[in-house]
Write a protein that holds these residues in place. Structure first.
Motif: not given
Ligand code: NDP
Ligand code: MG
Length: 392
Positions: A159-177, A252-255
């Motif tokens: 998701c960040l490979r397009n150069g968006d690392a600088k725009n990262l706001d939060r990571i939503l890490i998924t889990a099967s539970g 990302l920072k813009d939501g």
């Protein structure tokens, strides 16, 4: 063409990596392989892939394999003993090391691979949990790429490979539970190893499957993501998503929220890492949004009152220093005791909590290979001592 050394080649990730090599012989050569003690599987891999050298951690098994190869006139060199995977990690014939040993045993070979300038495709999350504070700076210093193989981290990375690392706001890490999602604490007290090993969506090695049942796997992955993507643990949310279709998301920072979707298979994250910076061919069935079970994707909060190791991992991640290595070592020790039938399921959590709360962090302590090794050793001793009282 990548020239690979696969550390932990007889395990779940190791064998799936070799499946990729088998399908794409023009893209990969297999130069080195390693295992703990499963020389029967390693022998078959040697016959098929003719590596330059292999390593077996168990010296007796290693000697047995060396004799067999010699008797049969097979040229592959055999290294044995606890440090032998580090030799394979530094082979001059290889350019990329796949870190697929389970547990803390995977850290040292990866450390040596970085020192000798190899690209790292990393499945072994315990390396970053215990040693991320020196592994990541060392990789930067050596100009070495650490390519994530853990599926959530592969998703975040993509998701960040397009150069968006600088725009990262939060990571939503998924889990099967895991297999015990929705259960209450009193129900968890008596669950068996057999039930805990029956994961609903992923087929993996024993240790990580138990970590998924306790949700410690997500705790470890929060700390892994913190190191890989340079965010604080408090910028990471756990999203329980039982269908395991969305492998993680970034906000990302813009939501905007970006996610990566796919079938629950480790082949894809392995390919994404091994073909980087290109994109590889399709080795798995293409994702079908109309397939059964995919039309009803759900997202829920993690119940940290039931799965308390997730909350502990956040706290440990905030404190940092040697505490993550201590937590990891206590967890590995307790999981092995549970798999051996020595303690109950919730005793894993009790042991890890007690070892962590008894650990006194010295101010200004440097986190390096020696201090982490020592913290790991002492935490294992403490965990063994503590879990003795749970043995009935
Ligand atoms: P497995 O238990 O299936 O395999 C572990 C591998 O490590 C085996 O090859 C084993 O050898 C080897 N090994 C164990 N101890 C040593 C040692 N001291 N020295 C050398 N080799 C050793 O584990 P997985 O493949 O499931 O997991 C590997 C790593 O990848 C873990 O860190 C896990 O968290 C991570 N991971 C796994 C995923 C999965 O789908 N399986 C998904 C995401 C991450 P032997 O066979 O001889 O015991
Ligand atoms: Mg994962």
């Amino acid at each position: 063409m990548r020239r690979l050394s696969i550390l932990g080649s007889t395990g779940s990730i190791g064998q799936q990596t070799l499946e990729v090599c088998r399908k794409a012989p023009a893209d990969f050569t297999v130069e080195g392989l390693t295992c703990g003690s499963d020389i029967a599987t390693l022998y078959d891999q040697i016959k098929e892939f003719s590596p330059v050298a292999v390593a077996v951690s168990d010296p007796i098994k290693g000697a047995e394999l060396a004799k067999r190869l010699k008797d049969e006139g097979i040229k592959t060199e055999v290294y044995t003993g606890p440090d032998s995977s580090s030799v394979i990690a530094q082979l001059s014939e290889c350019d990329t090391v796949v870190g697929a040993i389970v547990g803390f045993a995977g850290l040292e070979p990866v450390y040596h691979a970085i020192l000798s300038g190899k690209t790292i495709a990393l499945a072994n999350k315990e390396t970053l949990v215990s040693g991320g504070d020196f592994i990541m700076p060392l990789a930067r210093e050596k100009g070495v790429d650490i390519l994530p193989v853990d599926s959530e981290h592969s998703a975040i990375w993509q998701c960040l490979r397009n150069g968006d690392a600088k725009n990262l706001d939060r990571i939503l890490i998924t889990a099967s539970g895991g297999p015990f999602r929705g259960m209450k604490r009193e129900d968890l007290e008596n669950v068996t190893a057999e039930k805990a090993l029956n994961h609903p969506t992923w087929k993996m090695g024993g240790k990580i499957t138990i970590d998924s049942a306790t949700m410690m796997n997500k705790g470890l992955e929060i700390i892994e993501a913190h190191h890989l993507f340079g965010v604080s643990v408090d910028q990471i949310d756990v999203v329980v998503h039982p269908q395991s279709v969305v492998h993680s998301m970034v906000r990302l920072k813009d939501g905007s929220v970006l996610g990566q979707m796919g079938r629950p298979s480790m082949i894809l994250p392995i390919i994404v890492a091994l073909y980087y910076p290109e994109r590889g061919p399709a080795f798995t069935e293409p994702f079908d949004p109309f397939a059964a079970g995919i039309n009803n994707l759900t997202f829920e909060k993690c119940d940290t009152e039931v799965f308390r190791l997730v909350g502990l991992a956040y706290e440990v991640g905030r404190q940092g220093g040697l505490l993550p290595a201590v937590m990891n070592a206590a967890n590995e020790t307790a999981v092995m005791a549970f798999l051996d039938g020595r303690i109950g399921f919730l005793d894993i959590e009790r042991t890890v909590y007690e070892v962590c709360s008894g650990f006194v962090q010295s101010a200004g302590q440097t986190v390096d290979i020696d201090s982490v090794r020592e913290a790991d050793r002492i935490a294992r001793e403490n965990a063994e001592e503590i879990l003795r009282k749970f043995i009935s």
